[in-house]
Design a protein around this motif. Structure first.
Motif, short mmCIF file in Angstrom:
data_model
loop_
_atom_site.label_atom_id
_atom_site.label_comp_id
_atom_site.label_asym_id
_atom_site.label_seq_id
_atom_site.Cartn_x
_atom_site.Cartn_y
_atom_site.Cartn_z
N LYS A 153 -17.71 -45.55 -21.63
CA LYS A 153 -16.92 -45.56 -20.38
C LYS A 153 -16.57 -44.11 -19.99
O LYS A 153 -16.75 -43.70 -18.84
CB LYS A 153 -15.63 -46.38 -20.57
N LEU A 154 -16.09 -43.35 -20.96
CA LEU A 154 -15.74 -41.96 -20.67
C LEU A 154 -16.97 -41.17 -20.22
O LEU A 154 -16.91 -40.37 -19.29
CB LEU A 154 -15.09 -41.30 -21.89
N GLU A 155 -18.08 -41.45 -20.89
CA GLU A 155 -19.34 -40.78 -20.55
C GLU A 155 -19.69 -41.02 -19.09
O GLU A 155 -19.95 -40.09 -18.33
CB GLU A 155 -20.41 -41.42 -21.43
N ILE A 163 -15.98 -37.78 -18.43
CA ILE A 163 -14.83 -37.23 -19.16
C ILE A 163 -15.26 -36.98 -20.61
O ILE A 163 -15.80 -37.89 -21.26
CB ILE A 163 -13.64 -38.21 -19.11
N SER A 164 -15.02 -35.79 -21.12
CA SER A 164 -15.46 -35.52 -22.49
C SER A 164 -14.36 -35.85 -23.49
O SER A 164 -13.17 -35.84 -23.16
CB SER A 164 -15.90 -34.07 -22.65
N CYS A 165 -14.79 -36.20 -24.68
CA CYS A 165 -13.82 -36.44 -25.77
C CYS A 165 -14.35 -35.78 -27.04
O CYS A 165 -15.32 -35.03 -27.00
CB CYS A 165 -13.54 -37.93 -25.94
N PRO A 179 2.03 -53.80 -32.81
CA PRO A 179 0.59 -53.58 -32.97
C PRO A 179 0.17 -52.12 -33.05
O PRO A 179 0.78 -51.24 -32.44
CB PRO A 179 -0.01 -54.21 -31.71
N SER A 180 -0.88 -51.90 -33.83
CA SER A 180 -1.46 -50.57 -33.95
C SER A 180 -2.73 -50.56 -33.11
O SER A 180 -3.57 -51.46 -33.21
CB SER A 180 -1.78 -50.31 -35.42
N VAL A 181 -2.88 -49.55 -32.26
CA VAL A 181 -4.01 -49.52 -31.34
C VAL A 181 -5.21 -48.82 -31.97
O VAL A 181 -6.32 -49.31 -31.95
CB VAL A 181 -3.62 -48.82 -30.02
N THR A 182 -4.96 -47.65 -32.56
CA THR A 182 -6.09 -46.93 -33.13
C THR A 182 -5.60 -45.79 -34.02
O THR A 182 -4.39 -45.63 -34.26
CB THR A 182 -7.01 -46.41 -32.02
N ASN A 183 -6.56 -44.99 -34.49
CA ASN A 183 -6.23 -43.86 -35.36
C ASN A 183 -6.57 -42.53 -34.68
O ASN A 183 -6.84 -42.51 -33.47
CB ASN A 183 -6.94 -44.01 -36.71
N ILE A 184 -6.64 -41.46 -35.47
CA ILE A 184 -6.72 -40.12 -34.86
C ILE A 184 -7.90 -39.95 -33.91
O ILE A 184 -7.74 -39.40 -32.83
CB ILE A 184 -6.71 -39.01 -35.94
N LEU A 185 -9.07 -40.44 -34.29
CA LEU A 185 -10.21 -40.21 -33.41
C LEU A 185 -10.36 -41.29 -32.33
O LEU A 185 -11.31 -41.26 -31.56
CB LEU A 185 -11.50 -40.05 -34.23
N GLY A 186 -9.40 -42.20 -32.27
CA GLY A 186 -9.43 -43.18 -31.19
C GLY A 186 -8.43 -42.83 -30.09
O GLY A 186 -8.37 -43.51 -29.07
N GLN A 187 -7.62 -41.77 -30.30
CA GLN A 187 -6.52 -41.55 -29.35
C GLN A 187 -6.99 -41.24 -27.93
O GLN A 187 -6.39 -41.72 -26.97
CB GLN A 187 -5.56 -40.47 -29.86
N GLU A 188 -8.07 -40.44 -27.81
CA GLU A 188 -8.56 -40.17 -26.45
C GLU A 188 -9.16 -41.44 -25.84
O GLU A 188 -9.09 -41.65 -24.63
CB GLU A 188 -9.61 -39.06 -26.51
N LEU A 189 -9.75 -42.26 -26.71
CA LEU A 189 -10.37 -43.50 -26.22
C LEU A 189 -9.30 -44.48 -25.74
O LEU A 189 -9.48 -45.18 -24.75
CB LEU A 189 -11.22 -44.13 -27.32
N ALA A 190 -8.17 -44.52 -26.47
CA ALA A 190 -7.08 -45.42 -26.07
C ALA A 190 -6.59 -45.04 -24.67
O ALA A 190 -6.39 -45.90 -23.80
CB ALA A 190 -5.93 -45.35 -27.07
N VAL A 229 -7.86 -36.13 -20.85
CA VAL A 229 -8.12 -37.55 -20.58
C VAL A 229 -6.93 -38.15 -19.82
O VAL A 229 -7.10 -38.88 -18.84
CB VAL A 229 -8.37 -38.33 -21.89
N ALA A 230 -5.73 -37.82 -20.28
CA ALA A 230 -4.52 -38.37 -19.63
C ALA A 230 -4.48 -37.95 -18.16
O ALA A 230 -4.14 -38.75 -17.27
CB ALA A 230 -3.27 -37.88 -20.36
N GLY A 231 -4.87 -36.70 -17.88
CA GLY A 231 -4.87 -36.19 -16.51
C GLY A 231 -5.79 -37.01 -15.62
O GLY A 231 -5.51 -37.22 -14.43
#
Ligand code: XCC
Length: 655
Positions: A36-38, A42-44, A324-335, A358-360
């Motif tokens: 989706k980001l691709e 948007i880069s991650c 609930p836990s959404v994700t971990n360190i490398l999922g934060q930009e994806l979340a 990403v937030a922007g």
């Protein structure tokens, strides 16, 4: 699946491409969100990781010295010393010590904040109340604090003072938490090795001093400081924050919780808490349930408020409240890339700077709460124990306002969530399994062949989460019970390994029967990374119950995807306790490399000369503390290695 695209023969490994990461990562939502980001341009982290290939071999092998301003110096056969004259062993050990010191400072600062909150709470200067009364009493007895005729707040303040003193002391009085909880056999061993620490504050200070230009060029002395700092990391940083958090907010109990991106809900105000330090997270959790704020959200067009967590802050909430836990360190930009997050409230550490970009793109508000962790462009609501609950209400209100104004057209929330059994504090484990004596019996009889703790971060150097999940499935199928914390635990939770059905699905008899009999999953999620202290206490309790020293028992530690400097301290905490460590990627040490073109894992008999620093970690430590560090990036081989080492211990014990 091996080798992968980027080859590092001089390191004896290969690392994945972006495509390989997308293919191998076990959570299908990860792939969907990266794509989706691709599509949206948007880069991650995956893109930035590929852009960094190939990575510098001198750095990867710990042969690049950046300890002073004359450097960087590259150590090679032709240039065996840096400009100052330091050799490769001093360079590698010095950098490792600095990494450990940084990790110790990170957990230490986290601990300091929690302890200040605890002390102020004991003095009734905050809106929090002490929930974990049993922990106050336990520690007061262990520390010899007078309890008779005194009220809880006074005892709590005394306990807080001991923990603060342990974290910050300059004189040579031993760490009291260590003296109260560590086995005598270990204290004697550490004493003989002359590695008893003063405190995290002091040892970090001294480690930085010892690694300055022209200070210590004796790598063995640096190694000794490494062991000393590891003990400070363990007994004053992670124990301090774990114990203080349990006093403040209670000892977790077993419960079910959910994990994955799908806990974010369309039409709701979605708030994520992220980082490590529990007090502000707790305050936001209280505010998110505030009826008035829910009404405010409804007035602004939302159906309600959803709270989720990421990284260790998320795991604290999951363990204690089932949030609930959404994700971990490398999922934060994806979340954030779901486009569904209205506000991301961050406290300390493991917050990728990349989230701002990403937030922007989605209008997500980033709110920082700690002065140590500022992000350019983010809104800052400073954490103060005295006003935390009011500040948290302000934060939730701001999230609601963002919901009302933000563009939500690029939203995509992947489907599917996993239910997991969580909250395995030490006490909760005993409630389920009947105490350390009973666990000792299960180990002796072979119902449980051993206990492996699989913890720590995620790294771009292996296919994201793949090796963590693959290794644990293999361990469970070989009859090992697993405890887990940190980002690794999110991968395991998400893969269904913390569900009771997993015992039957992946475990063979008798482990599957043992888990079913006790109603537990084969993987026990014990909390955030500071909660490694829970597994440490579990190992010590079993050692006491069986009257066998920890280093002889069938225990192992695995950090499959080390990334943060804190993971160095995590591994070393277990090594000093006598538990061997598996690292899932070669550390920044001059590892022996194949002379021929043997390829990954095939050249054991044709290695270049080993560095004495590597020998120190892989051999000498065994004689000193009864444990060693092994590196193996391939999960099937890692499982074999762990199994082999544990089997040797079982045999020696006659089990
Ligand atoms: Fe950070 Fe704690 Fe590592 Fe995850 S596991 S990357 S330290 S969040 Ni603790």
């Amino acid at each position: 699946m091996w080798p992968m695209k980027y080859k590092y023969p001089k390191l004896n490994v290969s690392t994945p491409s972006k495509e390989e990461i997308k293919e191998k990562t076990p959570g299908r939502a990860t792939k969907a969100l990266i794509e989706k980001l691709e599509e949206e341009g948007i880069s991650c982290w995956v893109d930035r990781y590929e852009a960094q290939q190939p990575q510098c071999l001198f750095g990867l092998r710990g042969e690049c010295c950046r300890l002073c301003l004359m450097g960087p110096c590259r150590i090679t056969e032709k240039t065996p010393r840096g400009i100052c004259g330091l050799d490769v062993n001093g360079v590698a050990m010095g950098h490792l010590l600095r990494m450990l010191a940084a990790g110790c400072a990170a957990h230490g600062q986290h601990t300091f904040d929690v302890l200040m909150t605890l002390k102020k709470t004991a003095r009734k200067e905050t809106g929090f109340t002490v929930v974990g009364e049993e922990r106050v009493h336990e520690l007061a007895s262990l520390f010899g604090i007078e309890k008779n005729g005194r009220d809880l707040t006074a005892i709590t303040e005394d306990v807080a003072d001991v923990l603060i003193d342990d974290l910050t002391r300059w004189d040579e009085t031993p760490i009291r938490t260590m003296m109260a909880l560590a086995p005598k056999e270990r204290i004697d061993t550490w004493n003989k090795l002359d590695i008893l620490p003063r405190s995290s504050f002091y040892e970090v200070f001294e480690s930085l001093h010892r690694t300055t230009l022209g200070a210590n060029s004796d790598w063995r002395n640096l190694a000794k400081q490494d062991l000393r700092t590891s003990l400070a990391y363990c007994w004053s940083s992670i124990f301090g924050s774990n114990l203080a958090t349990e006093i403040l907010f209670g000892v977790p109990k077993v419960k079910t919780g959910t994990v994955s991106y799908s806990i974010l809900k369309e039409g709701y105000v979605n708030i994520l808490v992220h980082g490590h330090t529990p007090p502000m997270v707790e305050a936001v959790a209280v505010a998110a349930k505030d009826e008035k704020l829910t009404d405010y959200a409804r007035e602004r067009g939302a159906k309600g408020i959803v709270l989720g967590g990421m990284c260790c802050s998320g795991l604290e909430l999951l363990a204690r409240y089932g949030v609930p836990s959404v994700t971990n360190i490398l999922g934060q930009e994806l979340a954030i890339g779901t486009g569904a997050v209205d506000a991301c409230v961050v406290d300390q550490q493991c917050v990728l700077p990349g989230i701002s970009e990403v937030a922007g793109c989605y209008g997500t508000m980033i709110i920082t709460t700690h002065e140590s962790n500022r992000i350019p462009g983010a809104l800052h609501v400073p954490y103060r124990p005295e006003t935390a609950l009011d500040d948290a209400r302000k934060i939730v209100r701001m999230a609601v306002d963002t919901f009302a104004s933000r563009d939500r057209t690029k939203m995509y929330i992947p489907e599917g969530e996993t239910v997991a059994m969580v909250g395995f504090s030490r006490e909760a484990i005993y409630e389920k399994l009947g105490g350390p004596e009973k666990i000792g019996e299960a180990l002796t009889s072979g119902k449980v062949r051993g206990i492996v703790t699989v913890v720590s971060c995620n790294t771009s150097k292996v296919p994201y989460e793949h090796n963590q999940v693959a290794l644990v499935k293999e361990l469970v199928s070989r009859g090992f019970l697993v405890t887990t914390t940190g980002c690794a635990s999110h991968a395991l939770l998400n893969a269904g390994l913390c569900d009771t059905h997993a015992a039957v699905r992946y475990g063979q008899k008798p482990l599957a029967d043992y888990c079913s009999e006790h109603g537990i999953p084969p993987v026990l999620a014990t909390g955030a990374c500071v909660d490694n202290s829970r597994t440490i206490r579990l190992f010590i309790d079993i050692s006491r119950a069986t009257d066998i020293p920890v280093y002889r028992l069938p225990f192992f530690f695995s950090g499959v995807e080390p990334s943060n400097e804190k993971s160095v301290g995590a591994g070393m905490s277990f090594v000093t306790l006598g538990v061997s460590v598996h690292s899932g990627f070669p550390g920044q040490l001059p590892v022996p490399v194949p002379k021929s073109k043997g390829g990954p894992g095939k050249a054991d008999d044709a290695m270049q000369e080993r560095s004495p620093v590597v020998d120190f970690f892989s051999k000498e430590l065994k004689e000193m503390v009864g444990a060693a560090i092994y590196t193996e990036p391939y999960p099937d081989k890692a499982a074999k290695l762990i199994d082999g080492e544990i089997q040797k211990k079982r045999k020696t014990l006659g089990w």
